[in-house]
Motif scaffolding. Structure first.
Motif, PDB file in Angstrom:
ATOM      1  N   ASP A   1      44.421  47.680  32.928  1.00  0.00           N
ATOM      2  CA  ASP A   1      43.292  46.925  33.496  1.00  0.00           C
ATOM      3  C   ASP A   1      42.233  46.761  32.414  1.00  0.00           C
ATOM      4  OD1 ASP A   1      41.420  45.681  35.068  1.00  0.00           O
ATOM      5  OD2 ASP A   1      40.951  47.450  36.275  1.00  0.00           O
ATOM      6  N   THR A   2      42.460  45.796  31.528  1.00  0.00           N
ATOM      7  CA  THR A   2      41.546  45.594  30.394  1.00  0.00           C
ATOM      8  C   THR A   2      40.263  44.881  30.793  1.00  0.00           C
ATOM      9  OG1 THR A   2      42.488  43.450  29.789  1.00  0.00           O
ATOM     10  CG2 THR A   2      43.512  45.432  28.819  1.00  0.00           C
ATOM     11  N   GLY A   3      40.310  44.116  31.876  1.00  0.00           N
ATOM     12  CA  GLY A   3      39.144  43.337  32.268  1.00  0.00           C
ATOM     13  C   GLY A   3      38.969  42.059  31.469  1.00  0.00           C
ATOM     14  N   GLU A   4      39.929  41.733  30.612  1.00  0.00           N
ATOM     15  CA  GLU A   4      39.828  40.536  29.774  1.00  0.00           C
ATOM     16  C   GLU A   4      40.542  39.358  30.438  1.00  0.00           C
ATOM     17  OE1 GLU A   4      37.886  40.445  27.017  1.00  0.00           O
ATOM     18  OE2 GLU A   4      37.387  42.464  27.722  1.00  0.00           O
ATOM     19  N   PRO A   5      40.087  38.125  30.149  1.00  0.00           N
ATOM     20  CA  PRO A   5      40.717  36.943  30.755  1.00  0.00           C
ATOM     21  C   PRO A   5      42.135  36.698  30.237  1.00  0.00           C
ATOM     22  CG  PRO A   5      38.523  36.424  29.869  1.00  0.00           C
ATOM     23  CD  PRO A   5      38.895  37.784  29.357  1.00  0.00           C
ATOM     24  N   ASP A   6      42.872  35.882  30.972  1.00  0.00           N
ATOM     25  CA  ASP A   6      44.219  35.477  30.548  1.00  0.00           C
ATOM     26  C   ASP A   6      44.165  34.827  29.166  1.00  0.00           C
ATOM     27  OD1 ASP A   6      44.988  36.233  33.076  1.00  0.00           O
ATOM     28  OD2 ASP A   6      45.494  34.219  33.771  1.00  0.00           O
TER      29      ASP A   6
ATOM     30  N   ARG B   1      49.608  39.529  29.446  1.00  0.00           N
ATOM     31  CA  ARG B   1      48.728  38.564  30.123  1.00  0.00           C
ATOM     32  C   ARG B   1      47.526  38.185  29.264  1.00  0.00           C
ATOM     33  NH1 ARG B   1      44.027  38.480  32.585  1.00  0.00           N
ATOM     34  NH2 ARG B   1      43.658  40.726  32.396  1.00  0.00           N
ATOM     35  N   VAL B   2      46.913  39.167  28.611  1.00  0.00           N
ATOM     36  CA  VAL B   2      45.667  38.872  27.877  1.00  0.00           C
ATOM     37  C   VAL B   2      45.925  38.279  26.503  1.00  0.00           C
ATOM     38  CG1 VAL B   2      44.375  40.631  29.131  1.00  0.00           C
ATOM     39  CG2 VAL B   2      45.371  41.207  26.909  1.00  0.00           C
ATOM     40  N   LEU B   3      47.142  38.447  25.961  1.00  0.00           N
ATOM     41  CA  LEU B   3      47.454  37.859  24.658  1.00  0.00           C
ATOM     42  C   LEU B   3      47.722  36.364  24.782  1.00  0.00           C
ATOM     43  CD1 LEU B   3      49.733  40.570  23.045  1.00  0.00           C
ATOM     44  CD2 LEU B   3      47.716  39.563  21.953  1.00  0.00           C
ATOM     45  N   ARG B   4      47.293  35.628  23.774  1.00  0.00           N
ATOM     46  CA  ARG B   4      47.630  34.212  23.677  1.00  0.00           C
ATOM     47  C   ARG B   4      49.083  34.079  23.222  1.00  0.00           C
ATOM     48  NH1 ARG B   4      42.234  33.918  20.825  1.00  0.00           N
ATOM     49  NH2 ARG B   4      40.834  33.063  22.412  1.00  0.00           N
TER      50      ARG B   4
END
Length: 198
Positions: free
Chosen positions: A107-112, A139-142
């Motif tokens: 649960d990083t809290g960072e956007p997709d 999920r959070v990595l581009r």
């Protein structure tokens, strides 16, 4: 290991708190420094890439990452470690190169698709839900984003090939594993992993 010993280990190293947490942070700053710097070097973030450091503890890896990138984020579940990282990284924070937040691998809290590089050192053994954590990091990595992990080989939650399988199952490709002997006598052999988000 008894539950009392497990609680002490968690207070010192898992989610550091109180006096044990502060002592654990000092030990981590010394014992993890070589691996932190090596993983940042392997990841080789550019000035413009966004770097997420999961479980930065007292912040040695954050300092190294902020020398390369102007966009570093550190997430840690421990208020004690976030406070230690704020002290160690004050100039990077003041310069706008680093942001700290409460968070975990799951649960990083960072956007997709918002970060280019994810780094974590001597932390994966503390993640209670490995598939969930790797799904979150995916999920959070581009697309094309890079994941780099390092942990004391003896503390891995599973064998390195099994860990690589879990990373692949989360959707990563080009998964590579290797071991590395840190300089000096005290640190133990590190198991390291690199992967790419499709």
């Amino acid at each position: 290991m008894g539950s009392a010993a497990q609680r002490l280990l968690m207070k010192g190293f898992g989610v550091p708190s109180g006096l044990l947490g502060r002592l654990g942070g000092r030990l981590m700053a010394h014992g993890n420094a070589a691996a932190e710097r090596r993983v940042v070097s392997l990841a080789a973030p550019s000035e413009e890439e966004v770097v997420l450091v999961v479980g930065p503890g007292p912040g040695v890896g954050l300092v190294a990452a902020a020398r390369c990138s102007a966009h570093v984020i550190g997430v840690d579940p421990s208020y004690v470690m976030l406070a230690a990282a704020r002290r160690r990284c004050a100039s990077a924070i003041d310069g706008g190169r680093l942001r700290l937040a409460l968070g975990t691998a799951a649960d990083t809290g960072e956007p997709d698709a918002s970060v280019d590089v994810v780094i974590s050192v001597n932390n994966v053994q503390l993640w209670p839900d490995l598939p969930g954590a790797f799904a979150e990091l995916h999920r959070v990595l581009r697309p094309g984003g890079r994941l780099f992990l390092s942990a004391h080989e003896k503390w891995l939650p599973t064998a390195l090939p099994a860990l690589a399988h879990t990373v692949r199952a989360a959707g990563f490709t080009d998964v590579r594993t290797w071991t590395w002997e840190p300089p000096g006598r005290a640190p133990s052999k590190a198991a390291q992993l690199g992967a790419v988000r499709v």
